[in-house]
Design a protein around this motif. Structure first.
Motif, PDB file in Angstrom:
ATOM      1  N   LEU A  13       0.824  -1.222   0.000  1.00  0.00           N
ATOM      2  CA  LEU A  13       0.000   0.000   0.000  1.00  0.00           C
ATOM      3  C   LEU A  13       0.853   1.266   0.000  1.00  0.00           C
ATOM      4  O   LEU A  13       0.683   2.147  -0.855  1.00  0.00           O
ATOM      5  CB  LEU A  13      -0.932   0.006   1.230  1.00  0.00           C
ATOM      6  N   ILE A  14       1.784   1.371   0.962  1.00  0.00           N
ATOM      7  CA  ILE A  14       2.507   2.637   1.107  1.00  0.00           C
ATOM      8  C   ILE A  14       3.605   2.761   0.052  1.00  0.00           C
ATOM      9  O   ILE A  14       3.732   3.799  -0.610  1.00  0.00           O
ATOM     10  CB  ILE A  14       3.083   2.777   2.542  1.00  0.00           C
ATOM     11  N   ASP A  35      10.608  -5.931  -3.868  1.00  0.00           N
ATOM     12  CA  ASP A  35       9.841  -6.521  -2.762  1.00  0.00           C
ATOM     13  C   ASP A  35      10.380  -7.938  -2.563  1.00  0.00           C
ATOM     14  O   ASP A  35      10.764  -8.602  -3.536  1.00  0.00           O
ATOM     15  CB  ASP A  35       8.346  -6.558  -3.123  1.00  0.00           C
ATOM     16  N   ALA A  36      10.400  -8.387  -1.314  1.00  0.00           N
ATOM     17  CA  ALA A  36      10.919  -9.729  -1.037  1.00  0.00           C
ATOM     18  C   ALA A  36      10.037 -10.810  -1.662  1.00  0.00           C
ATOM     19  O   ALA A  36      10.502 -11.931  -1.897  1.00  0.00           O
ATOM     20  CB  ALA A  36      11.007  -9.928   0.482  1.00  0.00           C
ATOM     21  N   VAL A  71       8.296  -1.548   4.487  1.00  0.00           N
ATOM     22  CA  VAL A  71       7.994  -2.917   4.922  1.00  0.00           C
ATOM     23  C   VAL A  71       7.406  -2.842   6.331  1.00  0.00           C
ATOM     24  O   VAL A  71       7.501  -1.795   6.989  1.00  0.00           O
ATOM     25  CB  VAL A  71       9.276  -3.790   4.888  1.00  0.00           C
ATOM     26  N   VAL A  96       8.914   4.409   6.353  1.00  0.00           N
ATOM     27  CA  VAL A  96       7.569   4.953   6.544  1.00  0.00           C
ATOM     28  C   VAL A  96       6.889   4.309   7.752  1.00  0.00           C
ATOM     29  O   VAL A  96       5.661   4.372   7.888  1.00  0.00           O
ATOM     30  CB  VAL A  96       6.698   4.721   5.287  1.00  0.00           C
ATOM     31  N   SER A  98       5.155   2.990  11.158  1.00  0.00           N
ATOM     32  CA  SER A  98       4.168   3.652  12.014  1.00  0.00           C
ATOM     33  C   SER A  98       4.679   3.902  13.420  1.00  0.00           C
ATOM     34  O   SER A  98       4.045   4.625  14.180  1.00  0.00           O
ATOM     35  CB  SER A  98       2.906   2.790  12.095  1.00  0.00           C
ATOM     36  N   PRO A 121       4.430   8.906   7.071  1.00  0.00           N
ATOM     37  CA  PRO A 121       3.254   9.558   6.499  1.00  0.00           C
ATOM     38  C   PRO A 121       2.015   9.103   7.273  1.00  0.00           C
ATOM     39  O   PRO A 121       1.740   7.905   7.322  1.00  0.00           O
ATOM     40  CB  PRO A 121       3.232   9.026   5.057  1.00  0.00           C
ATOM     41  N   ALA A 123      -1.004   8.651   6.880  1.00  0.00           N
ATOM     42  CA  ALA A 123      -2.020   8.495   5.838  1.00  0.00           C
ATOM     43  C   ALA A 123      -2.025   7.036   5.456  1.00  0.00           C
ATOM     44  O   ALA A 123      -0.967   6.440   5.272  1.00  0.00           O
ATOM     45  CB  ALA A 123      -1.653   9.328   4.613  1.00  0.00           C
ATOM     46  N   GLY A 124      -3.184   6.469   5.355  1.00  0.00           N
ATOM     47  CA  GLY A 124      -3.252   5.062   4.972  1.00  0.00           C
ATOM     48  C   GLY A 124      -4.689   4.616   4.920  1.00  0.00           C
ATOM     49  O   GLY A 124      -5.613   5.424   5.004  1.00  0.00           O
ATOM     50  N   THR A 125      -4.859   3.330   4.771  1.00  0.00           N
ATOM     51  CA  THR A 125      -6.204   2.738   4.773  1.00  0.00           C
ATOM     52  C   THR A 125      -6.083   1.374   5.442  1.00  0.00           C
ATOM     53  O   THR A 125      -4.985   0.953   5.810  1.00  0.00           O
ATOM     54  CB  THR A 125      -6.760   2.535   3.339  1.00  0.00           C
ATOM     55  N   GLY A 129      -1.114  -4.375   0.270  1.00  0.00           N
ATOM     56  CA  GLY A 129      -0.720  -5.055  -0.968  1.00  0.00           C
ATOM     57  C   GLY A 129      -0.588  -4.102  -2.144  1.00  0.00           C
ATOM     58  O   GLY A 129      -0.995  -2.942  -2.078  1.00  0.00           O
ATOM     59  N   ASN A 229      -4.254  -4.714   8.235  1.00  0.00           N
ATOM     60  CA  ASN A 229      -3.218  -5.743   8.040  1.00  0.00           C
ATOM     61  C   ASN A 229      -2.678  -6.334   9.368  1.00  0.00           C
ATOM     62  O   ASN A 229      -2.024  -5.625  10.136  1.00  0.00           O
ATOM     63  CB  ASN A 229      -2.092  -5.066   7.243  1.00  0.00           C
TER      64      ASN A 229
HETATM   65  N1  LIG Z   1      -1.124   0.704   6.012  1.00  0.00           N
HETATM   66  C1  LIG Z   1      -1.152   1.954   6.421  1.00  0.00           C
HETATM   67  O1  LIG Z   1      -2.237   2.556   6.467  1.00  0.00           O
HETATM   68  C2  LIG Z   1       0.128   2.634   6.807  1.00  0.00           C
HETATM   69  C3  LIG Z   1       1.291   1.911   6.979  1.00  0.00           C
HETATM   70  N2  LIG Z   1       2.446   2.544   7.361  1.00  0.00           N
HETATM   71  C4  LIG Z   1       3.671   1.757   7.530  1.00  0.00           C
HETATM   72  O2  LIG Z   1       4.102   1.420   6.221  1.00  0.00           O
HETATM   73  C5  LIG Z   1       4.798   0.181   6.223  1.00  0.00           C
HETATM   74  C6  LIG Z   1       4.235  -0.703   5.114  1.00  0.00           C
HETATM   75  O3  LIG Z   1       2.857  -0.902   5.311  1.00  0.00           O
HETATM   76  P1  LIG Z   1       1.884  -1.283   4.120  1.00  0.00           P
HETATM   77  O4  LIG Z   1       2.365  -0.703   2.845  1.00  0.00           O
HETATM   78  O5  LIG Z   1       0.514  -0.970   4.595  1.00  0.00           O
HETATM   79  O6  LIG Z   1       2.072  -2.874   4.078  1.00  0.00           O
HETATM   80  P2  LIG Z   1       1.835  -3.898   2.871  1.00  0.00           P
HETATM   81  O7  LIG Z   1       1.607  -5.220   3.497  1.00  0.00           O
HETATM   82  O8  LIG Z   1       0.807  -3.382   1.934  1.00  0.00           O
HETATM   83  O9  LIG Z   1       3.247  -3.911   2.127  1.00  0.00           O
HETATM   84  C7  LIG Z   1       4.434  -4.328   2.754  1.00  0.00           C
HETATM   85  C8  LIG Z   1       5.289  -5.048   1.713  1.00  0.00           C
HETATM   86  O10 LIG Z   1       6.581  -5.295   2.299  1.00  0.00           O
HETATM   87  C9  LIG Z   1       7.060  -6.522   1.754  1.00  0.00           C
HETATM   88  N3  LIG Z   1       8.124  -6.996   2.630  1.00  0.00           N
HETATM   89  C10 LIG Z   1       8.044  -7.546   3.854  1.00  0.00           C
HETATM   90  N4  LIG Z   1       9.265  -7.791   4.364  1.00  0.00           N
HETATM   91  C11 LIG Z   1      10.158  -7.376   3.425  1.00  0.00           C
HETATM   92  C12 LIG Z   1      11.583  -7.320   3.360  1.00  0.00           C
HETATM   93  N5  LIG Z   1      12.332  -7.739   4.383  1.00  0.00           N
HETATM   94  N6  LIG Z   1      12.162  -6.838   2.223  1.00  0.00           N
HETATM   95  C13 LIG Z   1      11.403  -6.416   1.188  1.00  0.00           C
HETATM   96  N7  LIG Z   1      10.045  -6.429   1.191  1.00  0.00           N
HETATM   97  C14 LIG Z   1       9.444  -6.895   2.297  1.00  0.00           C
HETATM   98  C15 LIG Z   1       5.837  -7.415   1.700  1.00  0.00           C
HETATM   99  O11 LIG Z   1       6.019  -8.470   0.770  1.00  0.00           O
HETATM  100  C16 LIG Z   1       4.761  -6.416   1.267  1.00  0.00           C
HETATM  101  O12 LIG Z   1       4.568  -6.430  -0.122  1.00  0.00           O
HETATM  102  C17 LIG Z   1       4.651  -0.376   7.636  1.00  0.00           C
HETATM  103  O13 LIG Z   1       5.845  -0.175   8.351  1.00  0.00           O
HETATM  104  C18 LIG Z   1       3.524   0.433   8.246  1.00  0.00           C
HETATM  105  O14 LIG Z   1       3.683   0.572   9.642  1.00  0.00           O
HETATM  106  C19 LIG Z   1       2.519   3.910   7.497  1.00  0.00           C
HETATM  107  C20 LIG Z   1       1.403   4.672   7.293  1.00  0.00           C
HETATM  108  C21 LIG Z   1       0.111   4.097   6.970  1.00  0.00           C
END
Ligand SMILES: NC(=O)C1=CN([C@@H]2O[C@H](COP(=O)(O)OP(=O)(O)OC[C@H]3O[C@@H](n4cnc5c(N)ncnc54)[C@H](O)[C@@H]3O)[C@@H](O)[C@H]2O)C=CC1
Ligand SMILES: O=C(O)C(=O)Cc1ccc(O)cc1
Length: 301
Positions: A13-14, A35-36, A71, A96, A98, A121, A123-125, A129, A229
């Motif tokens: 997402l982010i 991405d891993a 991540v 990024v 949290s 940021p 901002a999120g939902t 993915g 998530n």
């Molecule tokens: N979801 C939200 O609303 C928000 C999330 N965040 C932060 O952003 C970060 C990402 O969250 P999302 O994008 O929502 O998660 P997401 O689950 O949509 O994406 C995370 C991605 O990281 C990949 N990943 C995991 N371990 C990895 C590694 N070691 N190396 C490379 N890729 C790896 C996963 O395969 C996945 O595609 C988190 O730290 C979260 O705390 C910050 C603001 C808002």
């Protein structure tokens, strides 16, 4: 300090939203990503989330002036170790996550010589993915930058300017304060949502069908948050343990006061609180921060 190439590690997402936003709003900056998860890389390439989805982390970060780790918080240390051997000198590493204290420590440990400028940021939902990202996610939202004391000012300015370029408003804060503020405004609300939805689904005398059928606005709003998530939120609570426990202590005391007021038929206590909290909601709407989805959160909406 000019940023010509940004590498995004984690294309969910982010990460995906950053990639789309840079391509739309800062088109002079090249974007690479990794991405891993192989399947995520394939889907990210299909959506064009970044200019080039790379097959190796080395290829993704090798030319980058700014690497942003997107991540889960618990994976930040591993991601930082993976990029470490491949960075060119002077590359800024950001994230990024949290929560900021534990992530800052994990990045510093894995990258002792790098310029590290953590950011969040706000901002999120509830979605995650590579299909969930959209370019407008950060527009009119806050991004909190939490540099360490010895962070070079030109790097702080570069990261702040980058987020402003994506439409965000930037505030610089220390990581401890960030973690306390976000415990109140984001982490505990998510814990409450997870709890109430879990409680409803565990009630023996109320069927699952009834919970779904009679879910009036209040419960439905909680289910959106409680659909967030699981990996990401497990990591947030484990990493921001101290601030979350501090705020949770206050919350449970306040909840006990309300419990007593209800038992004693003390309507004044209930009414006074509800009147006070209504003004907070009004302030949020006036600030234009009332919804995270596209086209919301703007005063002109
Ligand atoms: N979801 C939200 O609303 C928000 C999330 N965040 C932060 O952003 C970060 C990402 O969250 P999302 O994008 O929502 O998660 P997401 O689950 O949509 O994406 C995370 C991605 O990281 C990949 N990943 C995991 N371990 C990895 C590694 N070691 N190396 C490379 N890729 C790896 C996963 O395969 C996945 O595609 C988190 O730290 C979260 O705390 C910050 C603001 C808002
Ligand atoms: O979807 C919601 O309501 C959110 O609260 C999104 C969100 C989740 C995590 C963050 O660190 C920032 C924003």
């Amino acid at each position: 300090m000019t940023i010509e190439c940004v590498a995004i590690i984690g294309l969910g997402l982010i990460g995906g939203s950053i990639g789309l936003a840079v391509q739309e709003m800062l088109p002079d900056i090249a974007t690479t990503g990794w991405d891993a998860d192989t399947e995520v890389r394939r889907r990210a390439a299909g959506r064009g989330l970044v200019g080039m989805v790379c097959e190796t982390v080395a290829e993704a970060v090798g030319e980058a002036d700014l690497v942003i780790l997107c991540v889960p918080v618990g994976a930040m240390g591993h991601a930082a170790e993976a990029i470490a051997p491949h960075l060119k000198p002077g590359t800024i590493v950001s994230d990024v996550g949290s929560s900021k204290n534990s992530v800052g420590a994990a990045l510093s440990a894995a990258l002792p010589d790098a310029v590290i400028i953590p950011a969040h940021p706000v901002a999120g939902t509830e979605k995650s993915g590579p299909e969930a990202g959209f370019a407008e996610l950060f527009r009119h939202r806050w991004c909190i930058v939490t540099p360490g004391n010895d962070a070079p000012q030109d790097a702080v300015d570069a990261v702040s300017g980058f987020w402003e370029g994506l439409g965000a408003k930037v505030e610089v804060m220390d990581a401890d304060h960030h973690d306390l503020v976000l415990a109140v405004t984001s982490h505990i609300p998510h814990l409450i949502a997870y709890t109430i939805v879990g409680t409803a689904s565990d009630l023996e005398d109320v069927t699952r069908g009834e919970v779904i059928k009679y879910s009036a606005g209040g419960f439905r709003d909680f289910t959106r948050i409680a659909a967030s998530n699981p990996t990401m939120w497990r990591d947030v609570f484990l990493s921001n343990r101290d601030a979350v426990l501090e705020v949770l202590g206050r919350f449970t005391e306040d909840l006990s006061l309300l419990q007593r007021a209800i038992r004693n038929g003390d309507g004044d206590t209930l009414f006074d609180l509800f009147e006070r909290t209504r003004t907070i909601r009004r302030s949020i709407i006036e600030e234009g921060q009332d919804d995270a989805r596209p086209d919301f959160g703007r005063k002109d909406h």
